[in-house]
Design a protein around this motif. Structure first.
Motif, PDB file in Angstrom:
ATOM      1  N   GLY A 102      30.075  17.494  34.675  1.00  0.00           N
ATOM      2  CA  GLY A 102      31.323  17.522  33.920  1.00  0.00           C
ATOM      3  C   GLY A 102      32.071  18.838  34.024  1.00  0.00           C
ATOM      4  N   LYS A 103      31.724  19.660  35.017  1.00  0.00           N
ATOM      5  CA  LYS A 103      32.414  20.943  35.208  1.00  0.00           C
ATOM      6  C   LYS A 103      33.068  20.969  36.596  1.00  0.00           C
ATOM      7  CE  LYS A 103      30.892  22.586  31.307  1.00  0.00           C
ATOM      8  NZ  LYS A 103      31.780  22.554  30.157  1.00  0.00           N
ATOM      9  N   ILE A 104      34.048  21.856  36.747  1.00  0.00           N
ATOM     10  CA  ILE A 104      34.750  21.961  38.031  1.00  0.00           C
ATOM     11  C   ILE A 104      33.867  22.703  39.032  1.00  0.00           C
ATOM     12  CG2 ILE A 104      36.783  22.899  39.221  1.00  0.00           C
ATOM     13  CD1 ILE A 104      38.150  22.851  36.360  1.00  0.00           C
ATOM     14  N   GLN A 134      32.218  40.299  29.953  1.00  0.00           N
ATOM     15  CA  GLN A 134      31.170  40.209  28.930  1.00  0.00           C
ATOM     16  C   GLN A 134      30.002  39.329  29.363  1.00  0.00           C
ATOM     17  OE1 GLN A 134      32.882  39.107  25.014  1.00  0.00           O
ATOM     18  NE2 GLN A 134      34.839  39.462  26.000  1.00  0.00           N
ATOM     19  N   PHE A 135      30.253  38.355  30.249  1.00  0.00           N
ATOM     20  CA  PHE A 135      29.157  37.417  30.557  1.00  0.00           C
ATOM     21  C   PHE A 135      28.955  37.113  32.034  1.00  0.00           C
ATOM     22  CE2 PHE A 135      32.184  34.010  31.074  1.00  0.00           C
ATOM     23  CZ  PHE A 135      33.200  34.328  30.169  1.00  0.00           C
ATOM     24  N   ILE A 136      29.824  37.610  32.929  1.00  0.00           N
ATOM     25  CA  ILE A 136      29.546  37.486  34.372  1.00  0.00           C
ATOM     26  C   ILE A 136      29.802  38.833  35.030  1.00  0.00           C
ATOM     27  CG2 ILE A 136      29.965  34.999  34.724  1.00  0.00           C
ATOM     28  CD1 ILE A 136      32.836  35.852  35.681  1.00  0.00           C
ATOM     29  N   GLU A 137      29.227  39.007  36.229  1.00  0.00           N
ATOM     30  CA  GLU A 137      29.460  40.256  36.949  1.00  0.00           C
ATOM     31  C   GLU A 137      30.800  40.174  37.654  1.00  0.00           C
ATOM     32  OE1 GLU A 137      27.042  42.708  40.160  1.00  0.00           O
ATOM     33  OE2 GLU A 137      25.770  41.578  38.767  1.00  0.00           O
ATOM     34  N   THR A 138      31.803  40.778  37.049  1.00  0.00           N
ATOM     35  CA  THR A 138      33.147  40.774  37.634  1.00  0.00           C
ATOM     36  C   THR A 138      33.921  41.932  37.045  1.00  0.00           C
ATOM     37  OG1 THR A 138      35.045  39.371  38.195  1.00  0.00           O
ATOM     38  CG2 THR A 138      34.267  39.253  35.917  1.00  0.00           C
ATOM     39  N   ASN A 139      35.137  42.130  37.498  1.00  0.00           N
ATOM     40  CA  ASN A 139      35.976  43.170  36.895  1.00  0.00           C
ATOM     41  C   ASN A 139      37.445  42.867  37.158  1.00  0.00           C
ATOM     42  OD1 ASN A 139      36.810  44.682  39.455  1.00  0.00           O
ATOM     43  ND2 ASN A 139      34.558  44.567  39.603  1.00  0.00           N
ATOM     44  N   HIS A 145      29.415  29.880  34.008  1.00  0.00           N
ATOM     45  CA  HIS A 145      28.329  30.594  34.698  1.00  0.00           C
ATOM     46  C   HIS A 145      28.710  30.863  36.152  1.00  0.00           C
ATOM     47  CE1 HIS A 145      25.718  29.923  31.323  1.00  0.00           C
ATOM     48  NE2 HIS A 145      25.978  28.637  31.359  1.00  0.00           N
ATOM     49  N   ASP A 146      29.797  30.220  36.621  1.00  0.00           N
ATOM     50  CA  ASP A 146      30.184  30.331  38.035  1.00  0.00           C
ATOM     51  C   ASP A 146      31.318  31.352  38.166  1.00  0.00           C
ATOM     52  OD1 ASP A 146      31.028  30.069  40.618  1.00  0.00           O
ATOM     53  OD2 ASP A 146      31.685  27.970  40.431  1.00  0.00           O
ATOM     54  N   ARG A 147      30.976  32.559  38.598  1.00  0.00           N
ATOM     55  CA  ARG A 147      31.992  33.624  38.612  1.00  0.00           C
ATOM     56  C   ARG A 147      33.072  33.402  39.660  1.00  0.00           C
ATOM     57  NH1 ARG A 147      29.917  39.226  41.383  1.00  0.00           N
ATOM     58  NH2 ARG A 147      29.132  38.333  43.319  1.00  0.00           N
ATOM     59  N   THR A 148      32.772  32.558  40.664  1.00  0.00           N
ATOM     60  CA  THR A 148      33.779  32.335  41.707  1.00  0.00           C
ATOM     61  C   THR A 148      34.884  31.386  41.254  1.00  0.00           C
ATOM     62  OG1 THR A 148      32.689  30.449  42.736  1.00  0.00           O
ATOM     63  CG2 THR A 148      32.009  32.626  43.493  1.00  0.00           C
ATOM     64  N   SER A 149      34.616  30.609  40.187  1.00  0.00           N
ATOM     65  CA  SER A 149      35.669  29.675  39.749  1.00  0.00           C
ATOM     66  C   SER A 149      36.165  29.930  38.328  1.00  0.00           C
ATOM     67  CB  SER A 149      35.191  28.217  39.877  1.00  0.00           C
ATOM     68  OG  SER A 149      34.190  27.933  38.915  1.00  0.00           O
ATOM     69  N   CYS A 150      35.286  30.425  37.416  1.00  0.00           N
ATOM     70  CA  CYS A 150      35.705  30.465  35.996  1.00  0.00           C
ATOM     71  C   CYS A 150      36.850  31.428  35.740  1.00  0.00           C
ATOM     72  CB  CYS A 150      34.527  30.757  35.077  1.00  0.00           C
ATOM     73  SG  CYS A 150      33.902  32.442  35.162  1.00  0.00           S
TER      74      CYS A 150
END
Ligand code: COA
Length: 322
Positions: A208-210, A24-29, A150-155
């Motif tokens: 404050g984020k990973i 819904q909010f990042i480019e992933t699947n 906002h970080d698709r590689t970690s979230c």
């Protein structure tokens, strides 16, 4: 005085987050996430649910699942977490209060995904020294509160949950020799900073984020963990065949597969919690234990190698008898 784990229990929030949620909010699947990480879903704590709440519920589950067990004479609480409700007071002190445990030392451990194993090693040492007799060791995280969505590689990686082990004296040692270590030069490859904006003298983003340099951590993990598993076996004069199960921190299924290939272990000896809980940092090892226990895999007398690794970068491994 020797020691053993006498009970273990977990709690996971009810809020299931599937991979589709992130679309819904990042480019992933879903396919990318499953194939690159092994994660199908994870749990997120509610808005008003924090790490200390997850710990208290895990402890209540331990009591409910182990009739006759009481926390009355617990004399130390160790809480491994990277996602404490706040820096001060400690999670351990809040848990002491909420479980109404009197005359009890309290300490939080900051060793990221290695924290739970560090806790077991410390509990063993406390009991061996004769200063303490009954130690609760928690590994608990509400990582979703510190995830950069906002970080698709970690979230897509992180999830929430808690595990707790009760460590008590034993006639015969059931917590064996351990390995620990760290490479602080990799500090900025995996960090969560609320205030300071430098690590090892280098500027970092402190929101404050990973933050994670996934590729570097991935390579370091496979290399380091493979070497340390072999070292741990040698330190205990054991071979792979002597182990019933291996529980590595569930960071990524491909790390578990990579280490298994490197050390020559069959994948059916490797236990994990990655598929349904994602990377729950210090909670991942007790969660994997619990899944295997519920599946009837872990039996009394089984030898289990546990090794946690993560932010620091640091690691801790130990072999125990169930
Ligand atoms: N969805 C779709 N594509 C994504 C994505 C996502 N969520 N995240 C990254 N990608 C893309 C990248 O942008 C890259 O695209 P490009 O080739 O066009 O640049 C491609 O997928 C491959 O990215 P890469 O970073 O090489 O992926 P990876 O296979 O290394 O997997 C991690 C990324 C984070 C899953 C992996 O590196 C990892 O698990 N690292 C270690 C994690 C860990 O151990 N953490 C902590 C220890 S506690």
């Amino acid at each position: 005085m020797e020691s053993k784990i006498t009970a273990i229990a977990v709690y996971t929030p009810s809020n299931r987050i599937t991979n589709e949620y992130f679309e819904q909010f990042i480019e992933t699947n879903n396919e990318w996430i499953i194939s690159r990480t092994g994660i199908k879903e994870r749990r997120f704590a509610d808005k008003n649910e924090f790490t200390s709440d997850l710990c208290v519920k895990a402890a209540q589950n331990l009591l409910a699942e182990n009739p006759g067990t009481s926390f009355n004479d617990v004399d130390f609480i160790l809480v491994a977490t990277t996602s404490a409700d706040q820096v001060m007071p400690s999670m351990a002190s809040q848990i002491q209060n909420r479980l109404n445990i009197q005359n009890c030392g309290c300490l939080d451990i900051m060793a990221a995904c290695a924290g739970f194993v560090y806790g077991l090693i410390l509990a063993k040492g406390m009991i061996a020294s004769g200063t303490h007799k009954k130690v609760l060791v928690f590994g608990a995280e509400a990582l979703s509160k510190f995830t950069d969505f906002h970080d698709r590689t970690s979230c897509i990686l992180f999830g929430d949950g808690a595990g707790v082990a009760l460590v008590e004296p034993s006639e015969r040692s059931k917590i064996f020799n351990a390995v620990t270590g760290s490479d602080g030069s990799h500090g900025k490859d995996l960090y969560l900073s609320q205030h300071a904006s430098v690590i090892n003298g280098e500027a970092i983003e402190s929101n404050g984020k990973i933050h994670q340099n996934g590729k570097v951590v991935f390579k370091w993990a496979i290399q380091t963990v493979s070497v340390k598993v072999k070292e741990l076996l040698a330190k205990n004069s054991l071979t792979l065949d002597d182990l019933d199960w291996i529980i590595l921190h569930s960071a990524n299924m491909r790390i578990i597969e990579g280490v298994a290939a490197e050390i020559g272990a069959p994948m059916d000896k490797m236990l994990s919690s990655i598929e349904y809980f994602g990377n729950t940092s210090s909670a991942s090892i007790p969660l994997a234990w619990n899944i295997a226990k519920n599946a009837g895999k872990i039996k009394p007398g089984n030898k289990i190698l546990m090794l946690g690794f993560g932010g620091g970068l640091t690691f801790a491994g130990v072999i125990i008898e169930a």
